[in-house]
Design a protein around this motif. Structure first.
Motif, short mmCIF file in Angstrom:
data_model
loop_
_atom_site.label_atom_id
_atom_site.label_comp_id
_atom_site.label_asym_id
_atom_site.label_seq_id
_atom_site.Cartn_x
_atom_site.Cartn_y
_atom_site.Cartn_z
N ASP A 21 77.93 -0.97 -55.61
CA ASP A 21 77.73 -0.81 -54.17
C ASP A 21 78.78 0.16 -53.61
O ASP A 21 79.96 0.09 -53.98
CB ASP A 21 77.88 -2.14 -53.44
CG ASP A 21 76.77 -3.12 -53.76
OD1 ASP A 21 75.72 -2.68 -54.28
OD2 ASP A 21 76.94 -4.32 -53.48
N ARG A 38 74.77 -5.85 -45.56
CA ARG A 38 74.54 -5.91 -47.01
C ARG A 38 75.02 -7.24 -47.58
O ARG A 38 74.35 -7.85 -48.41
CB ARG A 38 75.27 -4.75 -47.69
CG ARG A 38 75.08 -4.74 -49.19
CD ARG A 38 75.83 -3.61 -49.85
NE ARG A 38 77.26 -3.72 -49.62
CZ ARG A 38 78.10 -2.70 -49.67
NH1 ARG A 38 77.66 -1.49 -49.92
NH2 ARG A 38 79.39 -2.88 -49.46
N ALA A 41 72.47 -9.85 -46.77
CA ALA A 41 71.29 -9.70 -47.62
C ALA A 41 71.58 -10.25 -49.02
O ALA A 41 70.75 -10.96 -49.60
CB ALA A 41 70.89 -8.22 -47.71
N ARG A 42 72.76 -9.95 -49.56
CA ARG A 42 73.13 -10.46 -50.88
C ARG A 42 73.19 -11.98 -50.88
O ARG A 42 72.68 -12.64 -51.78
CB ARG A 42 74.48 -9.89 -51.31
CG ARG A 42 74.91 -10.36 -52.70
CD ARG A 42 76.31 -9.91 -53.09
NE ARG A 42 76.43 -8.46 -53.15
CZ ARG A 42 77.26 -7.76 -52.40
NH1 ARG A 42 78.03 -8.34 -51.51
NH2 ARG A 42 77.33 -6.45 -52.53
N ASP A 46 68.28 -11.27 -50.85
CA ASP A 46 67.39 -10.19 -50.43
C ASP A 46 67.81 -8.89 -51.13
O ASP A 46 68.56 -8.09 -50.58
CB ASP A 46 67.44 -10.05 -48.91
CG ASP A 46 66.53 -8.97 -48.37
OD1 ASP A 46 65.76 -8.39 -49.15
OD2 ASP A 46 66.60 -8.72 -47.15
N ALA A 47 67.32 -8.68 -52.35
CA ALA A 47 67.70 -7.50 -53.12
C ALA A 47 67.22 -6.22 -52.46
O ALA A 47 67.91 -5.20 -52.51
CB ALA A 47 67.16 -7.61 -54.55
N SER A 48 66.07 -6.25 -51.84
CA SER A 48 65.54 -5.07 -51.16
C SER A 48 66.42 -4.70 -49.96
O SER A 48 66.73 -3.53 -49.75
CB SER A 48 64.10 -5.32 -50.70
OG SER A 48 63.60 -4.22 -50.00
N GLY A 49 66.81 -5.69 -49.19
CA GLY A 49 67.70 -5.45 -48.06
C GLY A 49 69.05 -4.91 -48.49
O GLY A 49 69.61 -4.02 -47.86
N ARG A 50 69.56 -5.45 -49.59
CA ARG A 50 70.84 -4.97 -50.12
C ARG A 50 70.72 -3.51 -50.55
O ARG A 50 71.58 -2.69 -50.24
CB ARG A 50 71.25 -5.84 -51.31
CG ARG A 50 72.51 -5.39 -51.98
CD ARG A 50 72.83 -6.27 -53.16
NE ARG A 50 73.95 -5.75 -53.90
CZ ARG A 50 74.29 -6.17 -55.10
NH1 ARG A 50 73.61 -7.13 -55.67
NH2 ARG A 50 75.31 -5.64 -55.72
N SER A 51 69.62 -3.18 -51.23
CA SER A 51 69.40 -1.80 -51.66
C SER A 51 69.27 -0.86 -50.46
O SER A 51 69.82 0.24 -50.46
CB SER A 51 68.14 -1.74 -52.53
OG SER A 51 67.87 -0.43 -52.91
N ASP A 52 68.55 -1.31 -49.43
CA ASP A 52 68.41 -0.50 -48.22
C ASP A 52 69.77 -0.21 -47.59
O ASP A 52 70.04 0.92 -47.15
CB ASP A 52 67.51 -1.20 -47.20
CG ASP A 52 66.06 -1.26 -47.63
OD1 ASP A 52 65.68 -0.55 -48.58
OD2 ASP A 52 65.30 -2.03 -47.01
N CYS A 53 70.62 -1.21 -47.54
CA CYS A 53 71.97 -1.03 -46.98
C CYS A 53 72.78 -0.05 -47.81
O CYS A 53 73.53 0.77 -47.26
CB CYS A 53 72.69 -2.36 -46.88
SG CYS A 53 72.02 -3.45 -45.59
#
Length: 65
Positions: A21, A38, A41-42, A46-53
């Motif tokens: 990250d 982030r 989300a972690r 929420d892996a998608s939210g973490r990736s978006d961040c």
């Protein structure tokens, strides 16, 4: 007559590579806000939210730091 393989071959064994990250820049409010989002989300799985961040953080780093 030629022997034709009609079944798939053996699966590939690919290495798992996870990019770390991006770190927030000290004193930057935008970096801090994205990092907190982030972390939420972690914590919520929420892996998608973490990736978006992470994408937002990297774009911000490129544009403003």
């Amino acid at each position: 007559m030629t022997n034709v393989q009609t079944t798939p071959g053996n699966p590939l064994d690919l290495p798992v590579w996870v990019e770390p990250d991006p770190m927030p820049v000290a004193g930057c409010a935008h970096c801090d806000n994205v990092a907190m989002e982030r972390d939420r989300a972690r914590a919520n799985g929420d892996a998608s939210g973490r990736s978006d961040c992470n994408v937002r953080m990297r774009r911000h780093h490129t544009a403003d730091h």
